[in-house]
Write an enzyme that holds these catalytic residues in place. Structure first.
Site: not given
Length: 250
Positions: A17-18, A44, A46, A59, A117, A119, A238
């Site tokens: 995640h990120r 992943e 953003d 993000h 993702e 945004k 995370d």
């Protein structure tokens, strides 16, 4: 493996995640390269548009939380955004780290599968973002290793209208209703429910219909245990050290 192989994998897919955000500043090149080193199957991240249309990996819509800058990135050029430090807030070891562009990520990680993702903002900017993201992916020959996801399902529809084959995943909180109409309409590859509302019956039905189920965001071993018990296809998490201790966390 390419993205389709991960979508159809029998083993749990570990999605950073990120990036490795427990060890590095999120959504930065150090976080992404560290995630690869820690064995993430997919990363992943953003993507949003700066004011000049540049595709940046961030993000939040503003700079305050993850840089020493202030203000909405939609009001700034890439050059203005790059003046700010995106690493020192996490640890002084990362001082001088900047917000990366999507181009830089694709160059830095030429063989890594990415869950990008989208945004989005106003409708007119959303369509421009979708076109820009697809153009960037095509320039790097990365379509086979990218999964595009979003909470904005109109953005996913815009992607699908332009590209009939690129992998798509819908993010959502709670329940989709009717459960699989969206997936059928947009020809989705994956569904991304939140961990707090994870429903084992929905997971089983989705997988039976050929959709991968990636749960977000795993922030505890208890949440990981719930995901494993529910039979999800993958976890967006995370802390990648959970990967090393998964057998003892259930």
């Amino acid at each position: 493996m390419n993205i389709q192989e991960w979508l159809q994998a029998d083993d749990l897919v570990w999605i950073a995640h990120r990036g490795a955000k427990s060890e590095c500043p999120e959504n930065t090149l150090p976080a992404f390269t560290r995630a690869v080193a820690m064995g993430a199957d997919m990363i992943e991240l953003d993507v949003r548009s700066a004011g000049d249309g540049s595709l940046i990996v961030l993000h939040d819509a503003t700079l305050e939380r993850t840089t020493n800058g202030q203000g909405a990135v939609s009001d700034m050029t890439l050059a203005q955004i790059r003046q700010y430090d995106a690493g020192a807030w996490f640890d002084q070891r990362f001082q001088g780290t900047v917000i990366p562009t999507l181009d830089e990520v694709l160059v830095t990680l030429p063989h890594t599968c990415l869950n990008i993702e989208l945004k989005t903002g106003p409708a007119e900017r959303t369509h421009a973002l979708v076109r820009s993201v697809l153009g960037c992916i095509y320039r790097h020959g990365a379509a086979g290793r990218v999964l595009l996801s979003s909470f904005d399902h109109t953005a996913l529809a815009a992607v699908r209208s332009l590209d009939p084959t690129i992998a798509l995943g819908a993010l959502f909180v709670g329940r989709l209703w009717p459960p699989f109409d969206l997936a059928e309409t947009l020809r989705l590859d994956s569904l991304h429910p939140d961990v707090e509302h994870l429903d084992p019956q929905f997971v089983a039905q989705a997988k039976a219909q050929g959709y991968a189920v990636f749960a977000w965001t795993v922030r505890s071993k208890k949440a990981l245990s719930l995901c494993l018990q529910a039979g999800v296809s993958g976890v967006i998490l995370d802390d990648l050290t959970y990967k090393e201790t998964a057998s003892s966390s259930v």
